[in-house]
Design an enzyme around this catalytic site. Structure first.
Site, PDB file in Angstrom:
ATOM      1  N   TYR B 120       0.854  -1.185   0.000  1.00 45.20           N
ATOM      2  CA  TYR B 120       0.000   0.000   0.000  1.00 45.20           C
ATOM      3  C   TYR B 120       0.889   1.234   0.000  1.00 45.20           C
ATOM      4  O   TYR B 120       1.898   1.286   0.703  1.00 45.20           O
ATOM      5  CB  TYR B 120      -0.863   0.000   1.267  1.00 45.20           C
ATOM      6  CG  TYR B 120      -1.518   1.327   1.602  1.00 45.20           C
ATOM      7  CD1 TYR B 120      -2.805   1.613   1.148  1.00 45.20           C
ATOM      8  CD2 TYR B 120      -0.862   2.291   2.369  1.00 45.20           C
ATOM      9  CE1 TYR B 120      -3.412   2.827   1.449  1.00 45.20           C
ATOM     10  CE2 TYR B 120      -1.460   3.507   2.670  1.00 45.20           C
ATOM     11  CZ  TYR B 120      -2.729   3.767   2.204  1.00 45.20           C
ATOM     12  OH  TYR B 120      -3.322   4.965   2.500  1.00 45.20           O
ATOM     13  N   GLU B 208      -4.151   7.394  -2.812  1.00 42.81           N
ATOM     14  CA  GLU B 208      -3.979   6.043  -2.290  1.00 42.81           C
ATOM     15  C   GLU B 208      -3.748   5.091  -3.453  1.00 42.81           C
ATOM     16  O   GLU B 208      -4.518   5.108  -4.412  1.00 42.81           O
ATOM     17  CB  GLU B 208      -5.224   5.603  -1.515  1.00 42.81           C
ATOM     18  CG  GLU B 208      -5.221   6.088  -0.085  1.00 42.81           C
ATOM     19  CD  GLU B 208      -6.305   5.405   0.738  1.00 42.81           C
ATOM     20  OE1 GLU B 208      -6.026   5.080   1.894  1.00 42.81           O
ATOM     21  OE2 GLU B 208      -7.405   5.197   0.221  1.00 42.81           O
TER      22      GLU B 208
END
Lengths: 290, 400
Positions: B120, B208
């Site tokens: 991530y 993100e």
């Protein structure tokens, strides 16, 4: 006494000739605020609302010896206006303007590091010391001189707190709106420290809200203090399920889950009296006297 | 403001971030055509384009859409057509959309890309510093918020300046934290720099990439992308403004934002008109303490134009869920009399069908009360916040 501004504080208004600025500057002058000048580029040398207008903050400071400024300029000019004020070494800058991009505020906070300037705001009703100085847009008629300091993260709830203090037949030493935006110039601790050293202030009211860790930082600071004054704290947003508010995604990711209840708990633990409804404030104030 | 994955990927690719080949489809036929163009053979990914994370773990309300989530891997063209037919026009529910879900009208068709070392990467603003903060974590979990809450040590946070991306030591720190092979250093640096540049250039509040991964050739590739932008900065980003998908917003929201107001809907029955977030939160707290809840809240922040205020008031008055209206204005910047004018003008147009309680305090309060009294509209005027809530609830209970 009071903090940040009193009747002797010399104040200039940046963007004085604007519509909102002139409406509120006129009221501030009528209130007794020592407004000594204004700044609007290209209007230097003229007079407005009975005070001289300058092209630059540095000129205004040189001529008037002002130590504080109220900033009313449109959002896109705020960085430059703030830079001028900070470079002119003003002690206090109250930024009323709203809708300022976050990255601009990060730049302003960088400029403030190591400077002489305290920034209150943006997006704030300002700073008011009742019967002495109104730096901002407060409804002045609700304020009464007294011994309670107020520091609030919510503009509108600042007024509620003031009304509650009046209900307890008390008044305010100085009222400070920290501003409703994500990135603001000052936190609670700076002003609490000043209130604690102010003889006029007997107790402090704190209005917190969701987002950030301002209330937690205050709690930690308060716990570490040797000399204390009573603080009563309120945090808005207890009914809001934290996760649903997308605006706080960055907060959750950087700081973890902090609800209004968490904030309230951290204040209680630090010895701050907390209330569930802002309308309970006057009871708690009366309890302090008992 | 939020944008779709395909829009975010396009922006990121302009900053040297590698993305899988793909294009946006509006029909099953165009999905097939795109598949032909991007990869001769499958598998392909079909990705519902709604503003929400966790789409893979979501579900469709309609039975015909099948049991799979909003992101589907298909092996053949036949499967691609069949699955996209199931998804188009149906309603996807995720933990972020709420139970009503969102209708899928756009599907992003991508070439399936095999990767390893999934991770991530995000960038947000830490308001307390304040600073731009890079976040990375070795996680395959779809919901990063869950990870940060339960296992914060799994996320590495690095503070960055506005003007400079990560330095060599910081890139190395990320590389080690993610346990990526050392020869990925150069590509990792390019990747983080790309995120940082795009974030600063466009005044983003959130980027993100969940997940990113390492391809066979050693590239770092963004398999998903999410971007949000600072509304206050949109005046200097016309190219972002045009990406706004109005279909993602309810009409009342669009109207309110046109006038510069904030508008939010909830599950209750009380319509709130206020001039600040704090007062809105405090009122909802008070309503909930008495078993009521807000249907919607309109924040007329900075509203100084009476026609705009009238338009705002109309949004609340025409919301079918509203059974009672509570107006609580603490005049400062916003002047009470303009709100009163707005109320009178709005009711003369659309009528007043719900009980209305008004509370004014501050700038031009008396003047505002005069305007309302002259209008002879059936409403209660309260003197304080708690009283206004009690008053409205009393009337609503009587009407029940």
């Amino acid at each position: 006494m009071s903090i940040l501004a009193n009747k002797d504080t010399k104040v200039i208004v940046q963007g004085i000739t604007g519509n909102q600025a002139s409406f509120h500057t006129r009221r501030s002058i009528e209130y007794g605020t020592n407004i000594v000048g204004g700044v609007t580029p290209n209007k230097g040398g003229t007079e407005f609302l009975g005070v001289p207008v300058f092209n630059k903050v540095s000129e205004a400071v040189k001529e008037t010896k002002a130590t504080a400024s109220i900033l009313f300029v449109p959002a896109k000019f705020v960085v430059d206006a703030a830079r001028e004020a900070i470079e002119a070494e003003l002690e206090l800058l109250v930024c009323i303007s709203d809708n300022i991009p976050i990255s601009d505020m990060i730049r302003i906070r960088e400029m403030l590091k190591g400077s002489k300037t305290t920034l209150i705001g943006p997006n704030t009703p300002g700073v008011i010391t009742p019967n002495e100085a109104r730096l901002g847009i407060f409804p002045e008629n609700i304020h009464n001189k007294g011994h309670i300091g107020v520091i609030s993260r919510s503009s509108t709830l600042t007024y509620e707190a003031v009304i509650e203090i009046n209900r307890a037949k008390m008044g305010q030493s100085t009222v400070i709106g920290l501003g409703d935006d994500m990135v603001i110039g000052s936190d609670f601790t700076t002003s609490v420290e000043k209130f604690i050293h102010d003889d006029e202030t007997k107790a402090i009211v704190i209005i917190g809200t969701l987002g950030g860790t301002y209330e937690e930082e205050l709690s930690e600071y308060y716990q570490s203090l040797k000399k204390k004054k009573p603080i009563i704290g309120f945090v808005a947003g207890r009914s809001v399920p934290y996760m649903t508010n997308v605006g706080y995604a960055g907060d959750i990711i950087t700081k973890g889950h902090i609800s209004a209840q968490d904030k309230k708990n951290s204040m209680s633990k630090a010895g701050i009296v907390t209330i569930d409804r802002i309308n309970d404030l006057h009871h708690e104030l009366l309890n302090l006297v008992k | 403001m939020n944008i779709h994955e395909y829009q975010a990927k396009k922006i990121l690719s302009q900053y040297d971030i590698t993305i899988p080949k793909g294009a946006i489809a509006y029909t099953p036929a165009s999905a097939k055509k795109i598949a032909d163009e991007i990869a001769p053979r499958g598998p392909w990914m079909l990705k519902s384009q709604i503003h929400s994370g966790a789409r893979n773990n979501g579900y469709f309300i309609e039975n015909e859409a099948g049991k799979k989530g909003g992101i589907r891997k298909v092996e053949s063209k036949r499967e691609l057509i069949k699955e996209s037919e199931k998804m188009f026009g149906n309603t996807l529910v995720t933990i972020q959309t709420g139970p009503k879900g969102k209708i899928v009208n756009k599907i992003y068709v991508e070439a399936y890309t095999k990767v390893k070392n999934l991770f991530y990467a995000g960038m947000v603003i830490d308001r307390m510093e304040p600073a731009v903060t890079l976040l990375v974590g070795k996680t395959e979990d779809d919901d990063i918020i869950k990870v940060t809450l339960n296992n914060p040590e799994k996320i590495l946070k690095i503070k960055l300046s506005l003007d400079q991306g990560p330095n060599v030591a910081q890139v190395r720190q990320v590389l080690n934290f993610l346990e990526l092979p050392s020869n990925a250093f150069k590509n990792l640096k390019k990747f983080i720099n790309g995120i940082h540049k795009a974030f600063i250039q466009y005044d983003a509040t959130l980027i993100e990439i969940n997940p990113a991964g390492l391809t066979k050739s050693g590239e770092i590739i963004a398999l998903d992308a999410k971007m949000s932008f600072d509304d206050a900065s949109l005046y200097r980003h016309d190219d972002i403004k045009v990406l706004k998908d109005e279909g993602e917003y309810i009409e009342r929201n669009l109207k309110a934002s046109k006038y510069g107001f904030d508008y939010e809907e909830f599950d209750g029955s009380v319509g709130l008109i206020v001039n600040g977030d704090g007062i809105s939160l405090a009122l909802i707290d008070l309503l909930q303490q008495q078993g009521f809840d807000a249907a919607c809240a309109l924040n007329v922040k900075g509203g100084v134009d009476k026609d705009k205020i009238a338009a705002g008031v109309k949004i609340i008055m025409t919301n079918p869920k509203v059974e009672g209206i509570l107006i609580n204005i603490l005049g400062g910047f916003v002047r009470c009399n303009l709100i009163a004018d707005g109320i009178v003008s709005a009711t003369s147009e659309v009528g007043l069908n719900s009980p209305l309680v008004v509370r004014f305090e501050g700038v031009n309060k008396e003047y505002a009360k005069e305007i309302l009294e002259k209008s002879k509209l059936p409403m209660e005027i309260s003197e304080d916040m708690l009283g206004s809530v009690d008053n409205l609830i009393k009337i609503m209970k009587e009407n029940d």
